[in-house]
Design a protein around this motif. Structure first.
Motif, short mmCIF file in Angstrom:
data_model
loop_
_atom_site.label_atom_id
_atom_site.label_comp_id
_atom_site.label_asym_id
_atom_site.label_seq_id
_atom_site.Cartn_x
_atom_site.Cartn_y
_atom_site.Cartn_z
N PRO A 73 -24.81 -25.83 -81.79
CA PRO A 73 -23.75 -25.96 -80.78
C PRO A 73 -23.72 -27.31 -80.10
N ILE A 74 -24.86 -27.96 -79.95
CA ILE A 74 -24.83 -29.24 -79.24
C ILE A 74 -25.06 -30.40 -80.18
N ASP A 117 -23.96 -33.11 -82.97
CA ASP A 117 -22.73 -33.75 -83.41
C ASP A 117 -22.49 -33.58 -84.90
N HIS A 127 -20.64 -36.73 -78.77
CA HIS A 127 -19.88 -35.71 -78.03
C HIS A 127 -18.38 -35.97 -78.00
N ARG A 175 -15.57 -32.64 -82.35
CA ARG A 175 -16.28 -31.83 -83.33
C ARG A 175 -15.76 -32.21 -84.72
N CYS A 177 -19.84 -26.78 -77.28
CA CYS A 177 -19.95 -26.82 -78.73
C CYS A 177 -18.58 -26.84 -79.40
N ARG A 202 -25.96 -31.56 -73.10
CA ARG A 202 -24.55 -31.55 -73.42
C ARG A 202 -23.87 -30.53 -72.52
#
Lengths: 531, 166, 424
Positions: free
Chosen positions: A107-108, A110, A217, A220, B73, B97
């Motif tokens: 999820p975090i 890249d 960040h 996506r 996410c 994040r």
């Protein structure tokens, strides 16, 4: 096996299929040639194969152990199974080992969405891990330059180490420690700072261990629209992909072209994309300060050009695609001839990539210097693309500017011109005297071609939507030329290129069809590059 | 007494007595008129119990120190069928994040609950809540602070005792 | 103070009291309607504003005052304004001739509990109540909207149709009372010891049905007919102008309930008790006549006035509730059914009934039966027979029929035709 077999090829069986490949081809490459993907990490076509990731192991009939397909060359009569029960079980097992320490922080991360580990585990991994031991935690490390290292996510494929050693030939990375504690690290505090090709290790990292600080960040992977294009930062013309989100270019990635850039591109080109997102754009056609529609603007312009008596001078820049340049030159020919000058930034010295001799950051920092030379344009200005237009600034005839925003001149630029036509993408104070301001699209918004330093004509595609009613330069110039000559106006980049190619012997009659995705050197058919 | 639908069949083959039918109807309405059991829920004082699977306006879970659990996410804007989530991710000074911008347009939302289902860190939830009135339309774009302030219970999405809702 | 001044003061007070009272009852009735509707539907109805929602009508009124009033661009403005007024005013004025309590003795005077005991009583009522329809027709026409127009059209047709039966029902009452003032009618009912609802029961039934039609209440609310005509004649109305239509409707409702109570249920008479009987006979107030024909002086008292007023209010409100009860029970008729009922049943039945009652009264007179208990009993029996016949004729789809019985008839005839064919 058979008598017809030539000595330079081998034939073997792969997953029940007869495959004939040149001698020395690895099983993995042979499988790729028939469309079978064998999962792998450490293997990269541009690097050596250490066979250390153990993911590409395939079952070979009669062999006591499984063979690393990236290293093992195909031999006559081999019977290889890439997807047998054993091979699958082996991959599942190896993947479970990878996940012993991988943090699964998708999820975090890249890399999520374009991560090989994510894909492989999703396809063939275990549903649930069995690990009870705590995972190794290394935190993250700034490697210098644009590279951020996240040791937890690393799968120790050593692609980055091998890239720096074999391709960049600037060994700044190594594996320190052994076994469970092994980790990639830089020497002392030097890091990757100043290494002009270090950004490539981000691309080749199969997981999210090496990530870009610039892209961190920002988007996506699955949100990005990818458009094949050509790097506009130097005359090398590396093949790239524009990765765009919300009509903003987010990053550039190299696109494989063995004739030009292999799998690589330089950091200079990689990070020189912000200008593509400039917002101070010209948006609607203006005739003498009035907003008008395209039909009126072009009609007035045509009449003005026909009425103009004085000599014509034109300026463009080396960012203009071949189609614009060719049609500009065609327009001037119809208007009784005249000189076209162009400006292009330039630095001293090339920055080569030692491991891939074809690729270097060239001295000309614009994509189409070669094209301008082909059309016989005269280069003016200094190495910063400044000056050199004094003669034009005070010209009292017809003045045509295509593309170049000429930001180094003042508001009196072209004030004496009888007719001043400004075809530009950006608002500029030098356009304030222009009788016609026609908005044109940037290279990221249109289709076209650049001629690189090798004379290779390469296509690029539109990846970003153009603002308001901007049109490609070739569409405007093509319409004017067509009206003046009484021919059919080009309505696609394809036709525009055909129009200029028939008049320009340097292009040797090539067409868009010949160019394909990887371009062609003028006069030669498209090179078939690798796979 | 729950409201039910009573299906009356027309008598077949016999002539209906209108008078009797009318009187029967009057008697029925009279019976209900004097019936003390009313089904009205006196709303502000009484409230209907809503099911734990109810999917109402969203709520963002927070860590103990008040940070949002969201790690930006990007799965919820990706999965959202009505495209009502706007998310801009970033990194805070501890390297975590987090969402710099997290907005849900509750007017566009269709309350399918897929954002909650897809969330890997159990941050965004649809809520068991129905009192959403506001004075202006723009108050219905819930930003991160608003989502974190919400304190109503979160949806279960499925009934644990009946996961397939059979 | 002169007699005239006293008279003026007395009448002013009564006028104000009656007007205020009727308006209050009208307001209250809007609430009662909604609450009863709620109860019938197992709801509470409006119960938020004030105790039991008693201030709801005030809140509604305030809201209607503050609301924007729209004026359709193509409307005929003067008539558009006039419509609601004409609809409301006659309903209020009608109440002037209805006696609502026994006379009140105060300060040596006897004050009649009626605004104006005009000698033409019932004719006044007939005249004014017919005016109400002009408001509806005017509003419907002036709106310049096809639904409003249809609503107005239906209202006029319906009014005309049922006015006849209503009038004939009242003729029967007149036959009984022998006079047209309403005080006289109350008196006659007291004398007869029979409420007119019994000796002329069919007239009562005809009157109730016609009154429903005249007040445009469900099941006769064709002018409004939400399911067909949006909101009928008042589709284009809003704000206070709109509010005056419902006010007019409820005022009609209250007035016609009061009329039913007065004409058929003894007005302010308290049943089975002669102590409250009072009637102006010449200069004196009498409670009846002795056997020899001498008048007996009535004993008036203020508490009797209050009691009789209570009786009147109870009777009136019973009919109001009955109206509401019917509205929330019975669905709307079809337009053709209404016309059929009005012209093919109500009118002939009413005519015939007038004849029957007149004949009976004539016969009783000839036989020498005086106005009294026996008189009433005979008429009750005759009327009961008539009512029974009427209901029998009306019922079971003989004259009126729903869509279902029509379909049944068609099926039956088709089946007959089929069997006839197969017989060949």
């Amino acid at each position: 096996m058979s008598d017809q077999q030539t000595p330079n090829t081998v034939t073997f069986t792969l997953d029940g299929q007869e495959v004939t490949v040149p001698k020395g081809t690895t099983i993995l490459r042979a499988a790729e040639s028939i469309g079978i993907k064998i999962p792998h990490y450490c293997f990269h076509p541009g690097l050596s194969s250490p066979a250390m990731c153990r993911l590409c192991l395939v079952e070979v009939e009669g062999w006591p152990r499984m063979a690393p397909s990236c290293k093992e060359t195909a031999q006559d009569g081999m019977v290889v199974f890439t997807n047998s029960e054993l091979a699958q079980k082996q991959r599942t097992g190896v993947l479970e080992f990878y996940l012993v320490n991988h943090p699964l922080d998708c999820p975090i991360c890249d890399q999520s969405g374009e991560c090989d580990l994510q894909d492989y585990v999703f396809e063939e991994g275990r549903e649930h891990g069995r690990g009870r031991e705590p995972k190794r935690v290394l935190g993250r490390d700034d490697f210098g330059g644009d590279v951020l290292f996240n040791g937890d996510r690393c799968v120790m494929c050593t692609r980055c180490v091998r890239f720096m050693r074999e391709v960049a030939e600037d060994e700044r990375l190594c594996v320190v420690e052994r076994g469970n504690r092994a980790v990639i690290d830089t020497f002392f505090e030097e890091g990757l700072e100043g290494s002009p090709y270090a950004g490539n290790i981000i691309d080749i990292c199969p997981v999210g261990a090496l990530i870009s600080k610039d892209f961190l960040h920002k988007a996506r992977a699955w949100d990005l629209d990818r458009t094949p294009s050509v790097c506009p930062s130097c005359s090398q013309g590396c093949n790239i992909t524009l990765q765009v989100r919300d009509d903003l270019v987010q990053r550039l990635k190299p696109r494989e072209n063995l004739e030009v850039n292999g799998w690589w591109m330089c950091d200079f080109g990689r990070h020189n994309y912000e200008w593509m997102n400039r917002t101070d754009r010209t948006e609607v056609p203006m005739v003498r300060g009035q907003e008008v529609g395209w039909a009126d603007a072009l009609g007035d312009l045509l009449q003005a050009l026909k009425d103009a008596k004085e000599s014509v001078k034109a300026v463009t820049w080396a960012h203009a695609p071949n189609e614009e340049m060719g049609l500009l030159s065609g327009l001037l020919a119809e208007l009784g001839g005249g000189e076209v000058v162009y400006r292009s930034p330039r630095t001293e010295g090339e920055v080569p990539l030692p491991g891939f001799p074809l690729l270097a950051r060239r001295e000309d920092l614009a994509p189409n210097v070669n094209g301008a030379e082909i059309f016989g344009f005269r280069r003016v200005g200094d190495n910063n693309s400044q000056g050199g237009l004094d003669e034009l600034a005070g010209h009292d005839g017809v003045l045509i500017v295509v593309g170049d925003p000429i930001e180094d001149y003042g508001e009196d630029f072209g004030s004496k011109a009888e007719l001043y036509v400004y075809l530009g993408s950006y608002q500029s104070k030098t356009a304030s005297n222009a009788h016609f301001v026609l908005p044109i699209t940037t290279f990221a918004e249109q289709e076209g071609t650049y001629t690189n330093v090798q004379g290779r004509v390469q296509r690029f595609w539109p990846g970003v939507r153009s603002p308001a009613s901007a049109r490609p330069g070739w569409l405007i110039l093509g319409a004017l030329v067509a009206e003046l000559t009484g021919t059919e106006a080009p309505v696609s980049a394809d036709q525009a290129f055909a129009k200029i190619a028939e008049k320009t012997s340097e292009f040797g009659g090539i067409t868009y069809r010949d160019l394909g995705p990887r371009g062609a050197v003028a006069g030669k058919p498209a090179g078939v590059s690798g796979d | 007494m729950p409201p039910t639908v009573k299906v009356m069949r027309r008598p077949e083959g016999v002539r209906t007595s209108f008078l009797r039918a009318t009187l029967k109807g009057m008697a029925l309405t009279f019976k209900h008129m004097v019936n003390p059991n009313k089904i009205t829920v006196q709303y502000p004082e009484e409230r209907m119990e809503i099911t734990p699977r109810w999917r109402g306006t969203h709520r963002m879970e927070t860590h103990a120190d008040g940070r949002p659990k969201c790690v930006a996410c990007g799965l919820c804007p990706t999965v959202c069928p009505s495209n009502c989530i706007r998310l801009v991710g970033g990194e805070d000074d501890q390297g975590n994040r987090y969402p710099i911008v997290y907005e849900i347009d509750e007017f566009r939302c269709i309350f399918c609950g897929m954002c909650q289902e897809v969330c890997p860190v159990e941050a965004i939830h649809v809520g068991v809540h129905y009192e959403n009135a506001e004075y202006t339309r723009d108050r219905f774009v819930y930003d991160l602070d608003r989502l974190m302030e919400q304190d109503h219970p979160t949806s279960l999405l499925w009934d644990p005792s009946d996961p397939k809702s059979e | 103070m002169s007699e005239q001044t006293l008279f003026l003061i007395e009448k002013s007070i009564i006028v104000l009291a009656v007007f205020g009272g009727v308006m209050l009852v009208v307001a209250l009735t809007t609430l009662v309607e909604r609450r009863v509707a709620g109860f019938i539907q197992d709801r509470y109805g409006p119960n938020r504003v004030g105790p039991f929602g008693i201030l709801q009508p005030a809140a509604d009124g305030l809201k209607n005052f503050l609301k924007e009033e729209t004026m359709p661009a193509a409307a005929a403005q003067p008539y558009f304004w006039l419509g609601p007024v004409i609809s409301l005013a006659p309903a209020l004025v009608t109440f002037a001739v209805v006696p609502f309590a026994a006379p009140l003795p105060i300060g040596g005077r006897v004050v009649e509990m009626i605004v104006a005991d005009v000698p033409i009583g019932i004719l006044y009522i007939l005249a004014l109540s017919s005016l109400g329809v002009y408001g509806v027709v005017m509003g419907g026409w002036a709106s310049n909207n096809k639904y409003s127009f249809l609503g107005g059209l239906r209202a006029s047709a319906q009014m005309v149709s049922y006015e006849v039966a209503l009038g004939l029902a009242i003729v029967v009452v007149l036959l009984m009372a022998g006079n047209v003032t309403l005080t006289e009618m109350v008196w006659q009912q007291q004398q007869l010891n029979f409420w007119f609802a019994f000796p002329i029961s069919l007239a009562f039934i005809l009157f109730v049905i016609s009154a429903f039609a005249e007040t445009n209440r469900t099941p006769f609310d064709m002018p409004e007919a939400e399911s067909e005509l949006v909101a009928g004649f008042h589709t284009e109305y809003s704000g206070m102008k709109y509010a005056m239509y419902p006010m007019g409707e409820y005022a009609h409702l209250v007035t016609s309930s009061a009329l039913m109570a007065t004409l058929f249920f003894g007005g302010w008479d308290i049943p089975f008790w002669t102590g409250d009987d009072a009637f102006r006979y010449g200069d004196m107030w009498i409670s009846g006549f002795a056997a020899d024909g001498t008048p007996i002086e009535a004993s008036l008292a203020w508490w009797k006035t209050f009691l009789t007023f209570g009786a009147f209010a109870a009777k009136t409100y019973f009919f109001v509730i009955f109206y509401i009860w019917v509205r929330w029970t019975i669905p709307r008729f079809r337009y053709d059914q209404i016309m059929q009922l009005g012209w093919k049943i109500m009118l002939p039945v009413a005519l015939a009934y007038v004849m029957v009652v007149a004949g009976t009264i004539l016969a009783l007179d000839q036989l020498g039966v005086g106005y009294g208990f026996t008189f009433g009993l005979v008429l009750t029996v005759v009327s009961a027979i008539c009512t029974g016949l009427f209901l029998l004729v009306l019922d079971r789809g003989r004259n009126l029929s729903g869509a279902h019985s029509k379909a049944q008839k068609r099926f039956a005839s088709e089946r007959k035709a089929l069997t006839a064919d197969s017989g060949d």
